[in-house]
Design a protein around this motif. Structure first.
Motif, PDB file in Angstrom:
ATOM      1  N   ARG A 143       0.822  -1.204   0.000  1.00 10.37           N
ATOM      2  CA  ARG A 143       0.000   0.000   0.000  1.00 10.37           C
ATOM      3  C   ARG A 143       0.860   1.260   0.000  1.00 10.37           C
ATOM      4  O   ARG A 143       0.351   2.375   0.091  1.00 10.37           O
ATOM      5  N   ALA A 144       2.157   1.060  -0.116  1.00  6.79           N
ATOM      6  CA  ALA A 144       3.071   2.209  -0.203  1.00  6.79           C
ATOM      7  C   ALA A 144       3.001   2.821  -1.596  1.00  6.79           C
ATOM      8  O   ALA A 144       2.523   2.198  -2.547  1.00  6.79           O
ATOM      9  N   ASP A 145       3.482   4.048  -1.719  1.00  6.32           N
ATOM     10  CA  ASP A 145       3.538   4.690  -3.027  1.00  6.32           C
ATOM     11  C   ASP A 145       4.631   4.049  -3.861  1.00  6.32           C
ATOM     12  O   ASP A 145       5.707   3.712  -3.359  1.00  6.32           O
ATOM     13  N   TRP A 146       4.340   3.899  -5.145  1.00  4.22           N
ATOM     14  CA  TRP A 146       5.345   3.393  -6.063  1.00  4.22           C
ATOM     15  C   TRP A 146       6.501   4.403  -6.155  1.00  4.22           C
ATOM     16  O   TRP A 146       6.277   5.610  -6.195  1.00  4.22           O
ATOM     17  N   PRO A 147       7.744   3.918  -6.182  1.00  3.07           N
ATOM     18  CA  PRO A 147       8.881   4.846  -6.207  1.00  3.07           C
ATOM     19  C   PRO A 147       8.889   5.724  -7.461  1.00  3.07           C
ATOM     20  O   PRO A 147       8.501   5.293  -8.547  1.00  3.07           O
ATOM     21  N   GLU A 148       9.374   6.927  -7.266  1.00  2.00           N
ATOM     22  CA  GLU A 148       9.596   7.841  -8.385  1.00  2.00           C
ATOM     23  C   GLU A 148      11.044   8.302  -8.341  1.00  2.00           C
ATOM     24  O   GLU A 148      11.654   8.356  -7.267  1.00  2.00           O
ATOM     25  N   PRO A 149      11.628   8.634  -9.496  1.00  2.00           N
ATOM     26  CA  PRO A 149      13.000   9.143  -9.496  1.00  2.00           C
ATOM     27  C   PRO A 149      13.119  10.366  -8.600  1.00  2.00           C
ATOM     28  O   PRO A 149      12.240  11.233  -8.580  1.00  2.00           O
ATOM     29  N   ALA A 150      14.195  10.426  -7.826  1.00  2.00           N
ATOM     30  CA  ALA A 150      14.373  11.507  -6.846  1.00  2.00           C
ATOM     31  C   ALA A 150      15.209  12.660  -7.392  1.00  2.00           C
ATOM     32  O   ALA A 150      15.444  13.634  -6.673  1.00  2.00           O
ATOM     33  N   GLY A 151      15.670  12.561  -8.616  1.00  2.00           N
ATOM     34  CA  GLY A 151      16.389  13.676  -9.230  1.00  2.00           C
ATOM     35  C   GLY A 151      17.879  13.699  -8.979  1.00  2.00           C
ATOM     36  O   GLY A 151      18.519  14.754  -9.116  1.00  2.00           O
ATOM     37  N   TYR A 152      18.486  12.595  -8.627  1.00  2.00           N
ATOM     38  CA  TYR A 152      19.936  12.559  -8.426  1.00  2.00           C
ATOM     39  C   TYR A 152      20.646  12.566  -9.778  1.00  2.00           C
ATOM     40  O   TYR A 152      20.164  11.997 -10.759  1.00  2.00           O
ATOM     41  N   GLU A 153      21.805  13.232  -9.781  1.00  2.00           N
ATOM     42  CA  GLU A 153      22.603  13.314 -11.004  1.00  2.00           C
ATOM     43  C   GLU A 153      24.032  12.901 -10.705  1.00  2.00           C
ATOM     44  O   GLU A 153      24.555  13.171  -9.617  1.00  2.00           O
ATOM     45  N   ALA A 154      24.639  12.236 -11.667  1.00  2.00           N
ATOM     46  CA  ALA A 154      26.026  11.790 -11.482  1.00  2.00           C
ATOM     47  C   ALA A 154      26.612  11.480 -12.848  1.00  2.00           C
ATOM     48  O   ALA A 154      25.893  11.385 -13.851  1.00  2.00           O
ATOM     49  N   ASP A 155      27.959  11.354 -12.867  1.00  2.00           N
ATOM     50  CA  ASP A 155      28.656  10.953 -14.083  1.00  2.00           C
ATOM     51  C   ASP A 155      28.476   9.446 -14.221  1.00  2.00           C
ATOM     52  O   ASP A 155      29.239   8.650 -13.671  1.00  2.00           O
ATOM     53  N   ARG A 156      27.419   9.045 -14.950  1.00  2.00           N
ATOM     54  CA  ARG A 156      27.077   7.623 -15.020  1.00  2.00           C
ATOM     55  C   ARG A 156      28.194   6.813 -15.660  1.00  2.00           C
ATOM     56  O   ARG A 156      28.517   5.708 -15.194  1.00  2.00           O
ATOM     57  N   ALA A 157      28.797   7.354 -16.727  1.00  3.22           N
ATOM     58  CA  ALA A 157      29.825   6.590 -17.445  1.00  3.22           C
ATOM     59  C   ALA A 157      31.038   6.345 -16.559  1.00  3.22           C
ATOM     60  O   ALA A 157      31.577   5.230 -16.508  1.00  3.22           O
ATOM     61  N   ALA A 158      31.475   7.382 -15.841  1.00  2.33           N
ATOM     62  CA  ALA A 158      32.646   7.223 -14.978  1.00  2.33           C
ATOM     63  C   ALA A 158      32.360   6.234 -13.854  1.00  2.33           C
ATOM     64  O   ALA A 158      33.214   5.410 -13.491  1.00  2.33           O
ATOM     65  N   GLY A 159      31.166   6.304 -13.294  1.00  2.73           N
ATOM     66  CA  GLY A 159      30.814   5.370 -12.235  1.00  2.73           C
ATOM     67  C   GLY A 159      30.783   3.933 -12.728  1.00  2.73           C
ATOM     68  O   GLY A 159      31.235   3.011 -12.033  1.00  2.73           O
ATOM     69  N   GLU A 160      30.245   3.720 -13.926  1.00  2.00           N
ATOM     70  CA  GLU A 160      30.197   2.364 -14.475  1.00  2.00           C
ATOM     71  C   GLU A 160      31.600   1.847 -14.764  1.00  2.00           C
ATOM     72  O   GLU A 160      31.901   0.661 -14.533  1.00  2.00           O
ATOM     73  N   THR A 161      32.482   2.735 -15.249  1.00  2.00           N
ATOM     74  CA  THR A 161      33.862   2.315 -15.492  1.00  2.00           C
ATOM     75  C   THR A 161      34.551   1.955 -14.174  1.00  2.00           C
ATOM     76  O   THR A 161      35.293   0.961 -14.098  1.00  2.00           O
ATOM     77  N   ALA A 162      34.279   2.733 -13.139  1.00  2.00           N
ATOM     78  CA  ALA A 162      34.868   2.434 -11.829  1.00  2.00           C
ATOM     79  C   ALA A 162      34.422   1.059 -11.338  1.00  2.00           C
ATOM     80  O   ALA A 162      35.221   0.281 -10.799  1.00  2.00           O
ATOM     81  N   LEU A 163      33.157   0.731 -11.535  1.00  2.00           N
ATOM     82  CA  LEU A 163      32.679  -0.591 -11.120  1.00  2.00           C
ATOM     83  C   LEU A 163      33.303  -1.694 -11.968  1.00  2.00           C
ATOM     84  O   LEU A 163      33.553  -2.797 -11.474  1.00  2.00           O
ATOM     85  N   GLU A 164      33.549  -1.415 -13.247  1.00  3.92           N
ATOM     86  CA  GLU A 164      34.253  -2.387 -14.088  1.00  3.92           C
ATOM     87  C   GLU A 164      35.648  -2.680 -13.532  1.00  3.92           C
ATOM     88  O   GLU A 164      36.092  -3.826 -13.469  1.00  3.92           O
TER      89      GLU A 164
END
Length: 889
Positions: free
Chosen positions: A736-757
């Motif tokens: 009965r909770a509200d379905w999640p909505e994007p909270a508006g966070y921003e980041a360098d997605r490509a750099a973060g994905e490379t770091a995880l690689e």
């Protein structure tokens, strides 16, 4: 990061125990009425409504019910969270032939041996037992039905609506009663509709039978009545081919094509039916297929649809040779009392003895059968009620196109059915257990007398008509209609039943108790009943309300066995739902149900359910770790560590994608993307980073992401998400909770994905070299975009010195082998293949301009594939990812 915890009464501990958790929440949801429709909105655009298919009470639930119900539940659970409410009812289709046959089978009786009311009561008792089982299994599957909104298609309220529907259609001029040929099931002893027939393969024989011509001076006439030139000698007989010689006593005519020169001397002549002796005329008709047999066809009343067309077009005699039980009548003479199959063999034997059987050939062919009992159908002239369809097929086709189809390709099945209609809809059945027609007939003139709307439901067999005298002739005697409605005449009203459609005596109009529900947002069902349930629902609702009943249609496929074959008792490959539910957690079964694209038939696989079990354990263990790493309610920080904000920004993107998939009923895509991100990105990568993080933002990111995951997983895995969410986050239900909505966070997605690689590559490096994951690495150099994520990489992999490289390290590519396409190389090079292999193994080959030079031969690029390895000649070990190069020194 710090693992210090505030005091909290409940924790996620031990191993996950679905045997304890699942029944606990199933009972709690019922007690709390968690899924009850609140009905707080009057706006049909915000009240999400599902017109659920009422399972036919004809036996136990099967895997198709389990699968289809779970798909519906994915939609209902998502929209309940996203839209704030969902109307998700449940019905039991417990009237009609299916329930009668179940009762006969269960009690080993025949309906004809009982008085009507007595047999109806037996049906109710048997159906109630099965309905209780249905309810229990649906609740165990965690199908989030509102159990305060249920109905049975035989209950008085539904009987009233079904009879109202009949009266409304009759008053609109959309129904008629007619004595005419109808499709008949000899086993069920009732008329049936076109939609209730299907093809079944039968072994039979083509029998070539000779008919003597009664007039050997046969001559032909064209359409103008002029005689054509006679043949050199008169024809004495004609031959027809048939698979049904038992219809000979019902033969009333013979037909030839007007343009067939082989038979142009026959029209106007008379043939004598062998064994039975009666004479029949020969007519011309363009419906004769000149490509089959001798070009001469017998017409019987009735063998098929064409016989009916000829009977009506040429005003032929009616010879009834088969009765309602499939037994030959007195018209068949000495064959009376035999079944059609017994008579077939007896007549063929006698034809042979009499010299009229010219040949007999064994064949396998399709015949039409009743889908309920698989009995070969017959055609009988009976008086039946019909809903007119054929005059409005274009409108019904257009109505179908107004709905959104998931998948879109399923509209084609609807279209083909509508375009292939040959009959109006026969809605009367000569059975006992069903909803009565609210009709009486004047005994004097036959005038139809309808019940008053206010009096419904009525049973004409026990209730008096609403008039004392016939309004047409004044007569005072009336005959009650003894037939009952076809099952689909009632189950086609489910949107109206669920929305509370009824006649308002005060206003003189039809109204809805819950107008916000109609049109329904979703009709979920199997593809096998598009022509049954969906089409008839569109027809009924379109005629009653002027609009289509659904915004969208969700069509599911069939569940196959593990070899992708249809389940059947005869094959011994049926998987029983109860056995599956006893072996696996319900959440794991639901995980399997989201394995395939909607509309596709897909196999039952134990492996998919085992994967679901692993996901449950992964979610449980990750929850324990999050609970140990982060305080219960961390404050959102003013600044985020790069990897923490990257996680939340990535989760925002995932939330958008999963939401879009749910909106499009793409459950498999939603499940797979959610699982992949949770398992690999969050558990394998981020949690390892979080263990080493001292950033204040990590605790907030952990808790925020974790609760988001629980809500995103909730439609798929309702039990475990409820258990964890109630323990860690709230006293109220996650569903009965509200379905999640994007909270508006921003980041360098490509750099973060490379770091995880990079982290993943270094984790693999440590494993390959026998190092513990927390073993320090002295120096690591990285070429690739990990800007802002250096601390995350160094902390997660215990790197003492992390260097960023501005230029790529010097790498070279080395050919380490050649794979040949032997299917092509073998035939082309024959005995040379051995020499080619030996040279490759010895390294005696070269590649130039894309061609392989080896053993004095030159092979084109499509005949081989190089195996290459990247190497690093500098100091340290080299590891490469898709986006980075890593040197461990």
């Amino acid at each position: 990061m710090s693992t210090q915890e505030p005091e909290r009464e409940e924790r996620i501990e031990g191993t996950y125990d679905p045997d304890a958790v699942e029944p606990k929440w199933q009972d709690r949801w019922l007690d709390d009425e968690t899924y009850a429709y609140r009905g707080e909105s009057d706006d049909p655009n915000t009240a999400y409504s599902v017109d659920t298919p009422p399972p036919t009470v004809s036996g136990s639930l099967h895997m198709g019910h389990l699968y289809g119900s779970t798909l519906q539940d994915f939609a209902a659970r998502y929209h309940r969270m996203a839209d704030g409410d969902a109307f998700f009812p449940f019905g039991y289709d417990d009237n009609g032939i299916a329930s009668e046959r179940l009762t006969e089978r269960e009690l080993d009786i025949r309906h004809g041996d009982y008085e009507r009311r007595e047999f109806q009561q037996l049906c109710r008792e048997v159906c109630e037992e099965y309905e209780a089982d249905f309810t229990e299994e649906m609740q165990e599957l965690a199908v989030s039905v509102d159990w305060s909104n249920t109905y049975k298609t035989i209950e008085p309220r539904v009987q009233r609506l079904s009879q109202l529907s009949f009266i409304d259609l009759y008053e609109q001029g959309r129904e008629y009663r007619e004595r005419a040929p109808a499709i008949w099931c000899p086993d069920c002893e009732t008329a049936i509709s076109q939609v209730e027939t299907e093809d079944a393969e039968r072994s039979a024989h083509f029998n070539d039978i000779r008919f003597d011509l009664a007039d050997s001076e046969a001559s032909a006439s064209d359409v103008s009545g002029e005689r054509s030139e006679p043949r050199a000698g008169p024809r004495e007989s004609v031959t027809i081919s048939t698979t049904r010689p038992e219809l000979l006593p019902a033969c009333v005519a013979m037909f030839v094509h007007p343009d067939d020169e082989r038979t142009d001397d026959l029209p106007g002549s008379t043939a004598r039916v062998p064994l039975f002796g009666h004479e029949v005329p020969v007519y011309e008709d363009e419906r004769v297929d000149r490509e089959k047999g001798t070009g001469v066809v017998m017409c019987c009343t009735f063998g098929d649809q064409t016989d009916i067309e000829w009977y009506q077009a040429h005003d032929l005699d009616l010879r009834v040779a088969i009765d309602e039980s499939g037994t030959l009548t007195e018209t068949a003479g000495e064959y009376a009392g035999l079944s059609t199959h017994e008579a077939r063999e007896a007549i063929v034997e006698d034809l042979d003895d009499a010299g009229h059987l010219e040949s007999r050939e064994a064949i396998d062919h399709d015949v039409q059968v009743h889908e309920r009992c698989e009995t070969d159908i017959e055609f009988r002239v009976t008086e039946q009620w019909y809903v007119e369809l054929l005059d409005k097929t274009d409108e019904y086709l257009e109505a179908g196109s107004e709905m959104e189809w998931y998948p879109e390709k399923m509209f084609t099945r609807y279209q083909h059915w509508v375009e292939g209609l040959e009959w109006d809809w026969c809605i009367s059945r000569q059975r006992d257990s069903g909803i009565p027609f609210p009709v009486w007939y004047c005994a004097g003139c036959g005038e139809t007398i309808l019940a008053e709307k206010a009096d419904l439901p009525v049973d004409p067999l026990s209730d008096e008509p609403p008039v004392d005298a016939c309004p047409d002739c004044g007569g005072g005697e009336f005959t009650p209609e003894g037939d009952v409605f076809d099952t689909w005449a009632t189950s086609s009203l489910t949107p109206l039943i669920n929305a509370g459609w009824d006649w308002n005596e005060a206003t003189g109009e039809f109204e809805f108790d819950n107008p916000e529900l109609y049109q329904f947002d979703l009709r979920p069902q199997g593809h096998d009943i598009i022509s049954f349930w969906l089409f008839h629902t569109v027809v009924k609702c379109y005629e009653h309300t002027g609009e289509v009943p659904f915004e969208s249609v969700l069509i599911n496929g069939h569940v196959l066995d593990e070899n992708r074959e249809k389940m059947s008792k005869s094959k011994g490959n049926v998987v029983e739902p109860r056995a599956v539910m006893d072996e696996y957690p319900v959440d794991a079964i639901r995980y399997w149900a989201a394995s395939s694209s909607v509309g596709d038939d897909f196999p039952f696989k134990h492996n998919a359910m085992k994967q679901g079990e692993k996901l449950l354990q992964k979610l449980w263990n990750a929850s324990k770790l999050v609970d140990s790493l982060a305080p219960a309610d961390p404050t959102e920080p003013d600044e985020f560590a790069a990897i923490d904000e990257w996680l939340l920004a990535s989760l925002d993107d995932l939330t958008r994608e999963v939401t879009d998939h749910f909106e499009a009923y793409e459950f498999a895509k939603a499940r797979d993307e959610l699982r992949a991100f949770f398992w690999h990105t969050f558990c394998d990568d981020y949690l390892e980073i979080a263990k080493q993080s001292d950033a204040d933002s990590t605790a907030y990111a952990l808790r925020t992401a974790h609760e988001r995951f629980l809500k995103l997983f909730a439609p798929f895995l309702p039990h475990i998400t409820e258990e964890i969410h109630r323990t860690l986050y709230a006293d109220s239900s996650v569903h009965r909770a509200d379905w999640p909505e994007p909270a508006g966070y921003e980041a360098d997605r490509a750099a973060g994905e490379t770091a995880l690689e990079v982290i993943g590559a270094l984790r693999g490096y440590k494993t390959d070299n026998g190092l513990a994951l927390n073993e320090p690495l002295s120096e690591v150099a990285v070429y690739g975009d990990i800007d802002g994520f250096e601390d995350a990489v160094a902390g997660a992999m215990h790197i003492e010195q992390l260097e960023r490289l501005d230029d790529p390290p010097a790498l070279s590519t080395e050919i380490v082998g050649v794979d040949l396409d032997y299917a092509t190389v073998g035939p082309e090079y024959g005995s040379k293949v051995g020499d080619i292999d030996a040279a490759i193994d010895a390294g005696e080959f070269a590649v130039s301009n894309g061609k392989l030079h080896v053993a004095d031969e030159v092979l084109d690029a499509d005949l081989f594939e190089l195996r290459e390895k990247r190497t690093y000649a500098g100091e340290g070990d080299f590891v490469e990812t898709d986006s980075a190069v890593v040197i461990v020194r």
